[in-house]
Every structure is written in C-alpha cells, then in structure tokens.
Design a protein around this motif. Structure first.
Motif, short mmCIF file in Angstrom:
data_model
loop_
_atom_site.label_atom_id
_atom_site.label_comp_id
_atom_site.label_asym_id
_atom_site.label_seq_id
_atom_site.Cartn_x
_atom_site.Cartn_y
_atom_site.Cartn_z
N GLY A 82 46.50 39.78 35.42
CA GLY A 82 46.21 40.25 37.01
C GLY A 82 44.94 40.96 37.05
O GLY A 82 43.95 40.37 37.86
N ARG A 115 46.76 42.54 48.14
CA ARG A 115 47.36 42.24 46.85
C ARG A 115 47.09 43.64 46.21
O ARG A 115 46.24 44.21 45.95
CB ARG A 115 46.82 40.88 46.16
CG ARG A 115 47.39 40.99 44.70
CD ARG A 115 46.64 39.54 44.32
NE ARG A 115 47.05 39.48 42.69
CZ ARG A 115 46.10 39.51 41.64
NH1 ARG A 115 45.18 39.94 42.00
NH2 ARG A 115 46.42 39.34 40.65
N GLY A 157 52.65 46.43 47.64
CA GLY A 157 52.28 45.27 48.30
C GLY A 157 53.38 44.64 49.04
O GLY A 157 53.46 43.97 50.10
N THR A 179 53.57 47.92 42.72
CA THR A 179 53.51 46.46 43.33
C THR A 179 54.46 46.47 44.57
O THR A 179 54.55 45.51 45.56
CB THR A 179 53.94 45.44 42.47
OG1 THR A 179 54.99 45.63 41.66
CG2 THR A 179 53.00 44.98 41.26
#
Length: 265
Positions: A213, A191, A179, A176
């Motif tokens: 997610g 994303r 991102g 992440t």
C-alpha cells in the motif's frame, strides 16, 4: 513493467521508462490522469519518444460514472483488439453505456468546464486540508509532482514500535480504523495508508517492504490521501474538511483513552 505512481510525482521519469521499454511491455496506470493536463502531456511525450503499449484509466474517476469500468488506450489498434478478445461475452456493457449517456449529456463544453474547475479548486483543497492538519499537529506530505492527490500525515496513529498484523500496541486501534470512521461519515474517497515497519508482503513473485500500500519502503508515519477529483465543488471540500476535523478530534480522544475502535456511526 507496471508503471504506477498515482499518489507520487511519477511524471518526472514517464518518458525515461518509455524509452527504456524497447523490449518490455509498458503499461501506464493513469488512474485520475485524464483530469491533469500535465499527466496527459507527459504521456503524449512518452508515446512519441518511447514505447507505451497501454494506458489504463478509471471511468468513475474521470467521467462521473458509477464504479466498474476502465478505458484502455493504445497507439496500435491491434492491441486493443487483443484485449477485447480476452473478454468476449463476459464483460458487462453497462460501463460503456453509462459513459456514452454521461458524455452525451455533458457535451464537450461542460466536460472542459469541469476539468478547469477541478484545477482551480486543487490549491483551495490543499490549503483547506493544510489548516486541518496544522490544527491537529499534522502536516501535508510534500508531493509537488502530484496535481490531483493530497496526503496528510497521521503521526497520532503511528506506533513507536513495530506492530503485528493482528494487534496494535498500547491498546490503540489500527490507523486504518480512521478510514472506516470517515467512511461511516460519508467520506468514501479518502484512504488511510498504514506502513508496517520491517514487514515484507509478497504478492505473486513481487515483494513489498513495509507492507502493501505505501509508495516507499518503511515510510515513517501513517498517512491519509484524498483526491481533488472531477465534479467536486468548493462546498464539497469545505464539508470534507469539516468532517475530517471532527473525525480526527474523536479519533484522538479515543486514542488517548486507549480504546480499540473500529467504526463509528
């Protein structure tokens, strides 16, 4: 029943769910769907053949207005009245004002032109991201039923063992963080989804396998999603691909050095 497949080919069973929902409220999260003739057509069919209580879509995604509002549609006007009674005097009127100003400025002709341009640009964006993915040893996820979003694998960020929520093996930063790197480079719509194998996330009474997610349990790789949204131009797509290419290059270099990186200027 929440019907949400914004990033998957949900359209194949939209009508089937509506037909089954005779005694259960059916809410469709349409997200970007107003921009897709296919999604709109299938929702129309679901409304004709089965039960659809509400269709909810974002104003910012579909009408080029600031984030903060949503359009709620229903076949029964009394349902809309019930929703309005939930927010008397508390909901801001700014999104409605933004929408009215924007639509009056664009007009029907310009809005239809933007819809047509978006559909024409989707194959170009898919091919452009495919070239970036191939360069970095990645691939596009096969989502033929999705006419708006494009997903690219991130195998370079995928651990060989199950990570914990607070650590990532071999000194690597969490996927992440990629991102976050993109956001700091002016890419706000992409994303990164990071499935966590054999992990259960509980929200209310609902359990999500593989972390909250991802759209399926224990997906084998992390992946990045980006939407070909209303208002985009070919220049926007080229610039996004350029920044994505540079960011992936930087990310791989730091991953190879076993650096823990969270954000970049």
């Amino acid at each position: 029943m929440l019907h949400h497949r914004a990033h998957l080919p949900f359209v194949a069973w939209t009508t089937d769910v509506a037909i089954l929902s005779t005694e259960v409220p059916h809410i469709i999260n349409n997200a970007y769907g107003i921009q897709s003739r296919r999604c709109c057509g299938l929702i129309d069919a679901a409304c004709r053949e089965g039960r659809v209580d509400f269709v909810v879509q974002s104003l910012d995604k579909n009408f080029l207005v600031p984030v903060g509002g949503a359009a709620i549609l229903a076949q029964d006007s009394t349902l809309i009245d019930e929703v309005c009674r939930v927010y008397p005097g508390r909901a801001s009127g700014t999104p409605a004002l933004d929408l009215m100003i924007t639509l009056l400025d664009m007009g029907r002709t310009e809005f239809k032109r933007l819809l047509d341009m978006r559909e024409e640009l989707f194959p170009y964006m898919r091919d452009t991201i495919h070239r970036v993915a191939t360069k970095h040893g990645e691939r596009l996820l096969n989502t033929p039923g999705n006419p708006i979003s494009i997903s690219m694998s991130l195998t370079v960020t995928t651990p060989t063992s199950t990570p914990t929520s607070s650590a990532y093996p071999s000194g690597l930063a969490s996927p992440t963080a990629l991102g976050s790197m993109l956001f700091s480079r002016g890419i706000s719509g992409a994303r990164v989804v990071h499935p966590i194998p054999d992990t259960i996330t509980t929200i209310g009474t609902t359990h999500f396998s593989g972390g909250f997610g991802p759209h399926c349990p224990n997906y084998p790789t992390s992946y990045l999603t980006a939407a070909c949204a209303l208002g985009m131009t070919q220049h926007d797509i080229d610039e996004f691909a350029h920044r994505l290419d540079q960011t992936l290059t930087d990310w791989k270099q730091h991953q190879n050095q076993n650096s823990s990186i969270h954000t970049y200027p």
